[in-house]
Design a protein around this motif. Structure first.
Motif, PDB file in Angstrom:
ATOM      1  N   ILE A 170     -44.724 -20.289  34.291  1.00 17.68           N
ATOM      2  CA  ILE A 170     -46.176 -20.146  34.343  1.00 17.68           C
ATOM      3  C   ILE A 170     -46.765 -19.770  32.990  1.00 17.68           C
ATOM      4  O   ILE A 170     -47.975 -19.622  32.860  1.00 17.68           O
ATOM      5  CB  ILE A 170     -46.582 -19.082  35.388  1.00 17.68           C
ATOM      6  N   VAL A 171     -45.912 -19.615  31.971  1.00 14.82           N
ATOM      7  CA  VAL A 171     -46.366 -19.218  30.634  1.00 14.82           C
ATOM      8  C   VAL A 171     -46.365 -20.435  29.724  1.00 14.82           C
ATOM      9  O   VAL A 171     -45.368 -21.166  29.647  1.00 14.82           O
ATOM     10  CB  VAL A 171     -45.475 -18.104  30.047  1.00 14.82           C
ATOM     11  N   LEU A 172     -47.470 -20.655  29.017  1.00 15.72           N
ATOM     12  CA  LEU A 172     -47.594 -21.816  28.132  1.00 15.72           C
ATOM     13  C   LEU A 172     -47.349 -21.470  26.664  1.00 15.72           C
ATOM     14  O   LEU A 172     -46.571 -22.142  25.988  1.00 15.72           O
ATOM     15  CB  LEU A 172     -48.989 -22.432  28.270  1.00 15.72           C
ATOM     16  N   ASP A 173     -48.003 -20.439  26.167  1.00 16.52           N
ATOM     17  CA  ASP A 173     -48.010 -20.186  24.732  1.00 16.52           C
ATOM     18  C   ASP A 173     -46.643 -19.841  24.172  1.00 16.52           C
ATOM     19  O   ASP A 173     -46.356 -20.130  23.003  1.00 16.52           O
ATOM     20  CB  ASP A 173     -48.981 -19.037  24.412  1.00 16.52           C
ATOM     21  N   GLN A 174     -45.778 -19.227  24.961  1.00 21.27           N
ATOM     22  CA  GLN A 174     -44.477 -18.808  24.467  1.00 21.27           C
ATOM     23  C   GLN A 174     -43.486 -19.964  24.398  1.00 21.27           C
ATOM     24  O   GLN A 174     -42.489 -19.886  23.663  1.00 21.27           O
ATOM     25  CB  GLN A 174     -43.916 -17.704  25.367  1.00 21.27           C
ATOM     26  N   THR A 175     -43.735 -21.034  25.117  1.00 22.90           N
ATOM     27  CA  THR A 175     -42.762 -22.130  25.214  1.00 22.90           C
ATOM     28  C   THR A 175     -42.389 -22.711  23.858  1.00 22.90           C
ATOM     29  O   THR A 175     -41.197 -22.759  23.512  1.00 22.90           O
ATOM     30  CB  THR A 175     -43.308 -23.231  26.139  1.00 22.90           C
ATOM     31  N   PRO A 176     -43.318 -23.170  23.024  1.00 19.71           N
ATOM     32  CA  PRO A 176     -42.911 -23.735  21.729  1.00 19.71           C
ATOM     33  C   PRO A 176     -42.281 -22.696  20.809  1.00 19.71           C
ATOM     34  O   PRO A 176     -41.388 -23.025  20.023  1.00 19.71           O
ATOM     35  CB  PRO A 176     -44.214 -24.292  21.153  1.00 19.71           C
ATOM     36  N   ILE A 177     -42.713 -21.438  20.900  1.00 20.90           N
ATOM     37  CA  ILE A 177     -42.162 -20.404  20.023  1.00 20.90           C
ATOM     38  C   ILE A 177     -40.685 -20.204  20.297  1.00 20.90           C
ATOM     39  O   ILE A 177     -39.848 -20.181  19.382  1.00 20.90           O
ATOM     40  CB  ILE A 177     -42.950 -19.097  20.205  1.00 20.90           C
ATOM     41  N   THR A 178     -40.330 -20.049  21.563  1.00 19.24           N
ATOM     42  CA  THR A 178     -38.931 -19.821  21.921  1.00 19.24           C
ATOM     43  C   THR A 178     -38.062 -21.027  21.586  1.00 19.24           C
ATOM     44  O   THR A 178     -36.956 -20.883  21.060  1.00 19.24           O
ATOM     45  CB  THR A 178     -38.827 -19.500  23.421  1.00 19.24           C
ATOM     46  N   ARG A 179     -38.554 -22.203  21.874  1.00 21.54           N
ATOM     47  CA  ARG A 179     -37.750 -23.404  21.587  1.00 21.54           C
ATOM     48  C   ARG A 179     -37.511 -23.569  20.087  1.00 21.54           C
ATOM     49  O   ARG A 179     -36.438 -24.020  19.671  1.00 21.54           O
ATOM     50  CB  ARG A 179     -38.457 -24.634  22.150  1.00 21.54           C
ATOM     51  N   LYS A 180     -38.478 -23.186  19.274  1.00 22.74           N
ATOM     52  CA  LYS A 180     -38.298 -23.277  17.820  1.00 22.74           C
ATOM     53  C   LYS A 180     -37.231 -22.301  17.341  1.00 22.74           C
ATOM     54  O   LYS A 180     -36.411 -22.639  16.475  1.00 22.74           O
ATOM     55  CB  LYS A 180     -39.622 -23.029  17.113  1.00 22.74           C
ATOM     56  N   HIS A 181     -37.219 -21.090  17.879  1.00 18.26           N
ATOM     57  CA  HIS A 181     -36.174 -20.133  17.504  1.00 18.26           C
ATOM     58  C   HIS A 181     -34.793 -20.626  17.916  1.00 18.26           C
ATOM     59  O   HIS A 181     -33.818 -20.500  17.162  1.00 18.26           O
ATOM     60  CB  HIS A 181     -36.455 -18.782  18.157  1.00 18.26           C
ATOM     61  N   MET A 182     -34.678 -21.197  19.107  1.00 20.56           N
ATOM     62  CA  MET A 182     -33.388 -21.707  19.563  1.00 20.56           C
ATOM     63  C   MET A 182     -32.925 -22.865  18.699  1.00 20.56           C
ATOM     64  O   MET A 182     -31.732 -22.967  18.358  1.00 20.56           O
ATOM     65  CB  MET A 182     -33.504 -22.130  21.033  1.00 20.56           C
ATOM     66  N   ALA A 183     -33.841 -23.741  18.313  1.00 19.14           N
ATOM     67  CA  ALA A 183     -33.471 -24.897  17.494  1.00 19.14           C
ATOM     68  C   ALA A 183     -33.020 -24.466  16.106  1.00 19.14           C
ATOM     69  O   ALA A 183     -32.038 -25.001  15.571  1.00 19.14           O
ATOM     70  CB  ALA A 183     -34.650 -25.867  17.402  1.00 19.14           C
ATOM     71  N   ARG A 184     -33.720 -23.522  15.497  1.00 22.92           N
ATOM     72  CA  ARG A 184     -33.326 -23.076  14.156  1.00 22.92           C
ATOM     73  C   ARG A 184     -31.959 -22.394  14.189  1.00 22.92           C
ATOM     74  O   ARG A 184     -31.128 -22.596  13.288  1.00 22.92           O
ATOM     75  CB  ARG A 184     -34.382 -22.118  13.602  1.00 22.92           C
ATOM     76  N   ALA A 185     -31.705 -21.600  15.239  1.00 28.24           N
ATOM     77  CA  ALA A 185     -30.389 -20.959  15.366  1.00 28.24           C
ATOM     78  C   ALA A 185     -29.284 -21.993  15.556  1.00 28.24           C
ATOM     79  O   ALA A 185     -28.176 -21.837  15.010  1.00 28.24           O
ATOM     80  CB  ALA A 185     -30.404 -19.976  16.533  1.00 28.24           C
ATOM     81  N   LEU A 186     -29.553 -23.048  16.286  1.00 29.41           N
ATOM     82  CA  LEU A 186     -28.544 -24.095  16.476  1.00 29.41           C
ATOM     83  C   LEU A 186     -28.326 -24.887  15.195  1.00 29.41           C
ATOM     84  O   LEU A 186     -27.196 -25.299  14.904  1.00 29.41           O
ATOM     85  CB  LEU A 186     -28.975 -25.026  17.614  1.00 29.41           C
ATOM     86  N   ALA A 187     -29.377 -25.126  14.423  1.00 27.71           N
ATOM     87  CA  ALA A 187     -29.195 -25.817  13.146  1.00 27.71           C
ATOM     88  C   ALA A 187     -28.312 -25.003  12.209  1.00 27.71           C
ATOM     89  O   ALA A 187     -27.497 -25.556  11.457  1.00 27.71           O
ATOM     90  CB  ALA A 187     -30.557 -26.103  12.504  1.00 27.71           C
ATOM     91  N   GLU A 188     -28.431 -23.683  12.252  1.00 27.62           N
ATOM     92  CA  GLU A 188     -27.619 -22.832  11.388  1.00 27.62           C
ATOM     93  C   GLU A 188     -26.197 -22.694  11.890  1.00 27.62           C
ATOM     94  O   GLU A 188     -25.353 -22.144  11.181  1.00 27.62           O
ATOM     95  CB  GLU A 188     -28.284 -21.457  11.254  1.00 27.62           C
ATOM     96  N   GLN A 189     -25.905 -23.157  13.094  1.00 26.39           N
ATOM     97  CA  GLN A 189     -24.506 -23.217  13.526  1.00 26.39           C
ATOM     98  C   GLN A 189     -23.722 -24.201  12.667  1.00 26.39           C
ATOM     99  O   GLN A 189     -22.552 -23.966  12.348  1.00 26.39           O
ATOM    100  CB  GLN A 189     -24.426 -23.632  15.001  1.00 26.39           C
ATOM    101  N   PHE A 190     -24.370 -25.291  12.272  1.00 27.22           N
ATOM    102  CA  PHE A 190     -23.709 -26.282  11.421  1.00 27.22           C
ATOM    103  C   PHE A 190     -23.656 -25.799   9.972  1.00 27.22           C
ATOM    104  O   PHE A 190     -22.583 -25.796   9.356  1.00 27.22           O
ATOM    105  CB  PHE A 190     -24.463 -27.618  11.498  1.00 27.22           C
TER     106      PHE A 190
END
Length: 1164
Positions: A323-343
């Motif tokens: 039911i929350v909209l504003d947090q969705t892109p913020i969280t996904r961006k943090h997860m993506a950056r952390a996954l990029a740094e896995q490589f």
């Protein structure tokens, strides 16, 4: 060349091939752990006599080399930076000492370390034959101040019921803070990790979980992890807690962990994680480097996301429901950056600090590709433009950002040394990461995107081949990223030499500042372009090379590449179109669209509609271009690039006119424009309308737009029920009221009809049938009401503020803000967004003279127990209030909170708020500028922040902001005397007057052990008790309008309530750690599962509508005296005796009949 930049400046006399980390016991009540490590070393030199290891905070009990007990020495210069001159208060001297102290124990700058182990004579022959040796160390860690964080909420029930957990964190190489290791990215090795925890707990760490073994009494269990990919110690982590476990349904190798009762939020938050991994695997043509991946969400996190080898550690605040909209892109961006740094960052780490820009730049570049693929090209280009703008603003304000230093500077041009991450300002560190990915984008423009991705693939393939070599650990060097290795890879793939690019943007700092203008030559049908470079500004550099100029003409858009060689250059750009007079025709645009443009406003002799310099932002630059108003209006309306639209909006807000307001209105109303551009247009239109207020006719700006979009067709209009299914329209609905609240009439007061309109929006807001939460929208409405406030008109400065003295409009605003704030106590919103807006609104009313300047309300919200966002905004309001009132007591209270608070993120946030809005500066005369403040900050930097490099650097920034680099003016001039010692043949400066500073640690001379003695008690922040009579009472009056309740998913509601309870005021602060001289009731082998103490819960401070009154100021306990530290080093032999119950025993030696018990963590 800089010694940190050289690859073979020194060679460590051994090679680390394998390490065992075994934590045998964890005690949450005492916030302590016991364990041992084993390091397998391959000697490189036959005459090696000692081994140097990194370790801080821990108490080492025993060291053995191949089973033979060894003596060792401990020295940590970071405990007291300025012991050479204790009376100095000069920041330049402290910065020099800071760098010296950090480098003297840095494994990258030489053969250094805090712990020096003398090899026993029994192993000299083994070393001479260059055969492997095993160094084992038994250690304990009690009440750590940094590196590892225990979250132990007060309350009744077991640790599982209260959600007690621990996790490690770092700022660059900080693994030494919780276990002995070779703390450098340049020394990877394989790992075996064993953690014994309570049977209700789960231990999450790096690598593959091979088994979970219960102890014979079945009260504890041991998790065995194996990490077969060579990994550096800073990339090792541990999280222990009663986690709920979710195996990703789309990718079984991925597992997610959260605290109890948050499973519904975890399921929704992580549903796209597998898509991010698949994207990176497809882009890089390389499989995920680890056989599994784990995401752990913890409370009181050090930062939003920290990547480790095969593990991502995230803040629990990133979890959100559907039911929350504003947090969705913020969280996904943090997860993506952390996954990029896995490589690039974990699997392939940097070789030295000078090479940090390579993994940071590659991971940032990959994150940008994901951003463009997921959120669209407009979002990506808007992000690039914002990153360039932040970098340019920083460099022109503070100086250049250099990614790779060739020459070590003899003197510091800034107030901090840049040679090490632990001495670098946090803001500079962020800008370094920002510039790194922008430079990587420049390399993409030079060699092409496909060739750059091939270079990445080649680096990963070589590293993967190297990681398979289990015996010859010397080949692991290809797993390290260096500047030279990266350039070699790009050259071998593309055949292009990019050394000139790296020389200008990597090894040099500064941005480019272009100033341009043009004149159209009708006879030659050409544009005469004049480009100048500003080389006198701070943080600028001269650019020589190609530059693209895009000219939009009547017959289309045409790109011209000009060569910049001098500071001032003139170029003739031929036009491809002929001018038209009073003709209307569809004009082709850059993206292939055709626009019907009214060209009556343009010069009839010129076919040029607008001109852009460097439209693709190929470099960090500032462009100041002069062209007529109508060209900017054409550009903002018909340019199809969001960067061009944003550039035009920034200029148009300085060029108020009715055609400009018409153009902005068209953009806001057109749903085809990118929503962030439409939001910028709203803010720009508010400024334009205020500038044209004397000639403005009709209703206030944007009032009709909001009515047409979101209101019913009634008279008067009533807002429709909320429907946020159209995401872009939702953001417009949220930001339009904020823009309208900035409108002012001829008297510089918000128009009364705007205020009444906003009050009606609050009154008739109905979210009953909306499937999304409206908490962010309601927070925006509170902000809008706050923005309508203008300074109060008072007869005299001593006039008291009373309810009768307030205007009806202000009273209405105060009533609404109070109602929102009181309602939050009973129905808290997601992340307490409405509380945050209400606190800012209260401070704004205080600033404008409508409320008395009261510290207590903000102090009550700043203490431990409230949600992080609430605490930080309360601190922000306190800092602003201190700056106005110059209240020294409140400033010291805030600094005490920064010193004693248990959450590192809050400490850093307090210091950062003071840096951004300082109560005074070095050049101003203020009653706050006193010697007491100097001593407090100096001691904080010098002694008390040794455990957290990020916190120490933030404190250095604050000291510089307040007092500058030289000795503060408020201090008396130092009285130095010269004493010549003829016997020793040297000169000393006033040695008789130099009294040694107090030390936070002492050496303890013990016949059986060499260890550090910790102060018996550290000052802690005490929470308020429930019996304090100054707590507020409140009365809540709701409107008579009845609203139907929305139907929500029960799981989501329960999960949201559980998430809020993690940081709600009902959770008191953690108990203080018992002193070293006190008896501990806890047992290591059987930690208590219940806390039998009766903790009182203080009620939430609330606010009346007519009075504001808060609890008493928070006070910290007094510092206890610290013993003096010896200036000489001690060498001690260990005999195995210890004040602990028994020496650490590897968990693998326990033979359990339950060895076949299945693990609760199943990654198959």
């Amino acid at each position: 060349m800089d010694r940190k930049g050289k690859k073979n400046d020194f060679q460590r006399p051994f090679k680390l091939s394998h390490q065992l980390l075994c934590i045998t016991s964890i005690n949450f009540q005492r916030k302590a752990l016991m364990g041992c490590v084993e390091l397998m070393l391959q000697p490189r030199k036959g005459d090696m006599k000692s081994v140097k290891v990194n370790c801080k905070q821990a108490r080492i009990h025993r060291v053995c080399v191949d089973g033979h007990e060894a003596s060792f020495q401990y020295q940590d210069p970071s405990l007291d930076l300025t012991q050479r001159d204790p009376k100095s208060r000069n920041l330049e001297f402290l910065s020099s000492c800071h760098l010296t102290a950090v480098e003297s124990v840095d494994q990258d700058s030489g053969y250094h370390g805090e712990v020096t182990i003398k090899l026993p004579s029994e192993v000299h022959k083994t070393v001479k034959d260059q055969k492997p040796i095993c160094v084992s160390m038994d250690f304990t860690l009690e009440d750590p101040k940094g590196g590892i964080h225990f979250v132990v909420p007060k309350g009744e029930g077991s640790y599982k019921e209260t959600g007690a957990h621990l996790f490690t964190y770092r700022h660059e190489n900080s693994a030494r803070l919780w276990f002995p290791c070779i703390d450098t990215y340049s020394e990877p090795c394989t790992w075996k990790l064993e953690f014994t925890v309570d049977e209700t707990m789960t231990a999450v760490s790096c690598g593959d979980l091979v088994e979970t073994v219960f102890t014979p009494d079945r009260k504890r269990k041991t998790f065995h992890y194996i990490l077969s990919i060579p990994t550096a110690a800073p990339n090792i982590t541990l999280a222990v807690g009663p986690f709920e476990i979710l195996v990703d349904p789309h990718m079984h190798e991925v597992t997610h962990f959260c605290l109890p009762k948050l499973m519904p939020l975890l399921e929704h938050t992580t549903e796209t994680c597998h898509e991010i991994i698949e994207f990176f695997e497809e882009v890089l043509s390389f499989r995920f480097p680890y056989s599994c991946y784990k995401q752990v969400f913890v409370s009181e996190a050090y930062q939003e996301a920290i990547p480790y080898a095969s593990v991502g550690l995230f803040s629990v605040n990133l979890l959100y429901s559907k039911i929350v909209l504003d947090q969705t892109p913020i969280t996904r961006k943090h997860m993506a950056r952390a996954l990029a740094e896995q490589f690039f960052g974990c699997f392939m780490a940097r070789e030295s600090w000078n090479d940090y820009w390579v993994p940071a730049g590659i991971s940032g570049y990959l994150y940008g590709l994901w951003l463009r693929s997921t959120f669209g090209n407009s979002e990506y280009r808007h992000w690039i433009a914002s990153e360039v703008e932040k970098l340019c603003q920083y460099e022109t304000t503070y100086g250049s950002v250099i990614l790779h230093h060739n020459i070590k500077e003899s003197s510091f041009t800034r107030h901090f040394p840049h040679q090490h991450p632990h001495t670098m300002s946090l803001q500079h560190y962020k800008m370094l990461r920002c510039k790194a990915h922008l430079v990587m984008r420049q390399i993409e423009n030079r060699i092409g995107a496909q060739l750059l991705l091939q270079a990445f693939n080649k680096l990963l393939s070589l590293a993967n081949t190297s990681a398979q070599q289990k015996v010859l650990s010397s080949s692991w060097s290809t797993m390290l990223l260096s500047t030279a290795g990266f350039l070699k890879s790009t050259y071998s793939v593309s055949g292009k030499d990019i050394s000139n690019l790296t020389d200008q943007w990597v090894k040099k700092g500064g941005i480019v500042c272009f100033r341009g203008s043009f004149v159209f030559n009708r006879k030659r049908n050409a544009v005469e372009l004049d480009i100048k470079q500003d080389l006198l500004g701070k943080g600028t550099q001269k650019y020589v090379g190609p530059l693209m100029v895009r000219v939009q003409e009547l017959d289309g858009s045409f790109n011209h590449t000009i060569q910049i060689e001098e500071n001032t250059t003139k170029h003739d750009l031929p036009c491809h179109s002929k001018s038209r007079r009073n003709k209307r025709k569809k004009i082709p645009l850059l993206n292939g669209d055709e626009a019907d443009i009214d060209i009556n406003a343009m010069d009839p002799e010129s076919p040029v509609l607008w001109i852009r310099i460097d439209p693709d932002v190929t470099m960090p630059r500032i462009v100041q271009f002069q062209q007529p108003d109508y060209m900017w209006q054409y550009q903002v309306r018909f340019e199809r690039d969001v960067i061009g639209q944003s550039e035009a909006l920034k200029v148009l807000q300085l060029l108020p006119s009715m055609p400009t307001s018409t153009a902005l209105t068209d953009i806001i109303e057109n749903k085809l424009y990118y929503y962030k551009v439409r939001i910028e247009a709203c803010m720009c239109l508010a400024k334009i309308a205020n500038a044209l207020v004397s000639t403005w006719t009709g209703p206030p700006a944007m009032l009709n737009i909001f009515t047409r979009f979101f209101c019913c067709e009634t008279s008067p209009p009533i807002v429709r029920m909320n429907n946020f299914s159209d995401f872009q329209q939702y953001f417009i609905q949220k930001n339009l009221p904020v823009a309208m609240s900035m409108l002012r009439n001829m008297n510089a007061v918000c128009p009364k009809e705007i205020l009444q309109y906003l009050l009606d929006l609050v009154k008739f807001n109905d979210n009953s049938n909306n499937k999304y939460s409206d908490n962010y929208y309601r927070a925006a409405l509170v902000t809008s009401l706050s923005n309508t406030i203008t300074p109060a008109v008072t007869v005299s400065a001593e006039q008291k503020i009373t309810a009768e003295s307030l205007s009806a409009d202000v009273r209405a605003i105060i009533d609404e803000v109070t109602r929102f704030l009181n309602l939050e106590k009973h129905l808290p919103s997601y992340r307490h967004t409405i509380t945050v807006s209400c606190l800012r609104a209260i401070r704004n009313m205080q600033r404008n003279g409508h409320l008395p300047a009261d510290f207590e309300i903000f102090k009550s919200y700043a203490v431990h127990g409230f949600f992080r966002d609430v605490r930080l905004v309360a601190v922000e309001c306190l800092v602003d209030l201190i700056k106005v009132t110059l209240n020294s007591d409140e400033l010291y209270w805030l600094l005490d909170l920064a010193i004693h608070d248990s959450v590192s993120e809050i400490k850093i946030g307090i210091l950062n708020a003071l840096v951004r809005n300082p109560p005074f500066t070095k050049d101003s005369k203020s009653p706050l500028n006193k010697s007491n403040l100097v001593e407090k900050l100096w001691n904080y930097v010098n002694h008390e922040t040794f455990y957290d490099p990020k916190l120490r650097c933030e404190a250095v920034d604050l000291y510089y902001t307040l007092f500058g680099k030289s000795r503060p003016n408020c201090l008396p001039a130092p009285q130095y005397g010269v004493v010549v010692n003829l016997k020793k043949g040297k000169t000393q400066i006033n040695p008789a007057n130099e009294r040694p500073e107090k030390r936070p640690y002492d050496y303890v001379d013990s016949p059986g052990t060499s260890k550090l003695k910790r102060p018996t008690s550290m000052p802690v922040v005490t929470s308020q008790s429930a019996e304090q009579p100054s707590k507020l009472k409140m009365k809540i009056k709701f409107g008579s309008t009845s609203r139907s309740h929305s139907v929500l998913d029960t799981d989501d509601v329960l999960a949201a309530q559980s998430l809020l309870s993690l940081s709600h005021v009902d959770m008191p602060s953690r108990p203080s750690t018992p002193g070293g001289a006190q008896e501990h009731s806890g047992s290591w082998n059987s930690p208590p599962s219940h806390l039998h103490e009766d903790f009182s819960h203080g009620p939430t401070p609330v606010m009346k509508q007519d009075t504001i009154q808060m609890p008493q100021p928070l006070t910290g306990s007094k510092d206890k005296k610290k013993k003096r530290k010896h200036k000489h080093k001690h060498k001690h032999r260990h005999r195995g005796d210890s004040d602990w119950s028994s020496p650490a025993t590897p968990a693998s030696s326990v033979n359990s009949p339950f060895a076949s018990v299945n693990s609760p963590l199943n990654f198959d």
